[in-house]
Design an enzyme around this catalytic site. Structure first.
Site, mmCIF file in Angstrom:
data_model
loop_
_atom_site.group_PDB
_atom_site.id
_atom_site.type_symbol
_atom_site.label_atom_id
_atom_site.label_comp_id
_atom_site.label_asym_id
_atom_site.label_seq_id
_atom_site.Cartn_x
_atom_site.Cartn_y
_atom_site.Cartn_z
ATOM 1 C CG HIS A 5 -7.035 -14.372 -34.950
ATOM 2 N ND1 HIS A 5 -5.987 -13.627 -35.440
ATOM 3 C CD2 HIS A 5 -7.678 -13.572 -34.063
ATOM 4 C CE1 HIS A 5 -5.990 -12.437 -34.856
ATOM 5 N NE2 HIS A 5 -7.001 -12.373 -34.023
ATOM 6 C CG HIS A 41 -8.304 -6.754 -36.818
ATOM 7 N ND1 HIS A 41 -7.248 -5.884 -36.691
ATOM 8 C CD2 HIS A 41 -8.306 -7.498 -35.686
ATOM 9 C CE1 HIS A 41 -6.640 -6.089 -35.533
ATOM 10 N NE2 HIS A 41 -7.266 -7.059 -34.904
#
Length: 273
Positions: A5, A41
């Site tokens: 991830h 992110h």
């Protein structure tokens, strides 16, 4: 598929694959003209992770290409799938097609090396908003106009907004997509989420008229949540700790039933027992 991830820096590719990931997920942010700009992110992100690692998108693609090109010194044979988590929330709905075109051109040039012995991983375009379904057509159109429609064989799709399964099916219909469909379900590791929708997605996958080929669940960091996801029948788990998933897959209850996918396992084919 053990999906590492939030892999947004080139050095993290080695780190996650060495921990047992055969797939990675990378965040892609866009500028105001719908150009893919950074692998980034930002905050907030998963508990226990640094949210702010980043790279220019095209530079990241070059590093990823090396990691997935046989014969390269950085090559990882087991890295076979890459999910691009497309942060299209910053775009207007009418920019989705442009974003798809620009994304395709970036990948063609920097990852696929203009069709000349580029990276070999399968690619999933993960879109958070059903209204942005035209990104898919834009992507396909650009590859076709650049003379490489065959690269669409390596591309699959995911709508990642946890929408109703029927609404997702409808978006694919509008996008003209039949096949190559991964369905994600999940929530940040800071919160708990049940497996009800995962079970619905698995039921759709296993029905004779479903649209889903593979189901993955995110973010799975603990042994028990890994077992629960495997028991629900997922094809992949996205995780911050690939070694935890690998350990559980080695437990006697799962060893006989699951194995880690290799390049020869077609990620667009529904697995039949």
């Amino acid at each position: 598929w053990i999906m590492g991830h939030m892999v947004n820096a080139i050095a993290q590719i080695d780190e996650f694959v060495n921990l047992g990931a055969n797939s990675i997920e990378t965040d892609v942010s866009f500028d105001s003209s719908a150009n893919p700009e950074y692998t980034y992110h930002g905050v907030p992100c998963d508990c226990g992770r640094t949210c702010t690692k980043w790279k220019h998108f095209n530079e990241f693609l070059k590093g990823l290409r090396k990691a997935t090109t046989p014969g390269d010194s950085k090559y990882h044979e087991k890295l076979v799938l890459v999910v691009f988590d497309l942060k299209t929330g910053s775009l207007y709905d009418n920019q989705a097609s442009d974003a798809g075109k620009k994304l395709a051109k970036s990948l063609l040039q920097n990852y696929w090396n203009n069709g000349n012995n580029g990276g070999r991983a399968y690619i999933v375009l993960s879109i958070p908003n059903l209204a942005h379904y035209k990104l898919i057509a834009g992507f396909k159109e650009a590859l076709t106009s650049e003379g490489h429609p065959e690269l669409m064989d390596k591309v699959g799709y995911d709508f990642s907004g946890n929408d109703d399964i029927g609404d997702v099916a409808n978006a694919y219909k509008k996008a003209g997509v039949t096949g190559h469909v991964w369905q994600s379900d999940g929530i940040t590791n800071c919160l708990l989420r049940g497996l009800d929708r995962v079970r619905k997605a698995v039921a759709n996958r296993d029905s004779s008229n479903g649209y889903i080929n593979k189901v993955y669940y995110w973010t799975v960091d603990k042994r028990q949540s890994t077992r629960d996801a495997l028991d629900a029948g997922v094809d992949g788990t996205m995780t911050n700790y690939p070694d935890v998933i690998a350990d559980v897959l080695n437990e006697s209850a799962y060893k006989a039933k699951f194995r880690i996918a290799s390049y020869d396992d077609n990620p667009w084919e529904t697995f039949k027992n």
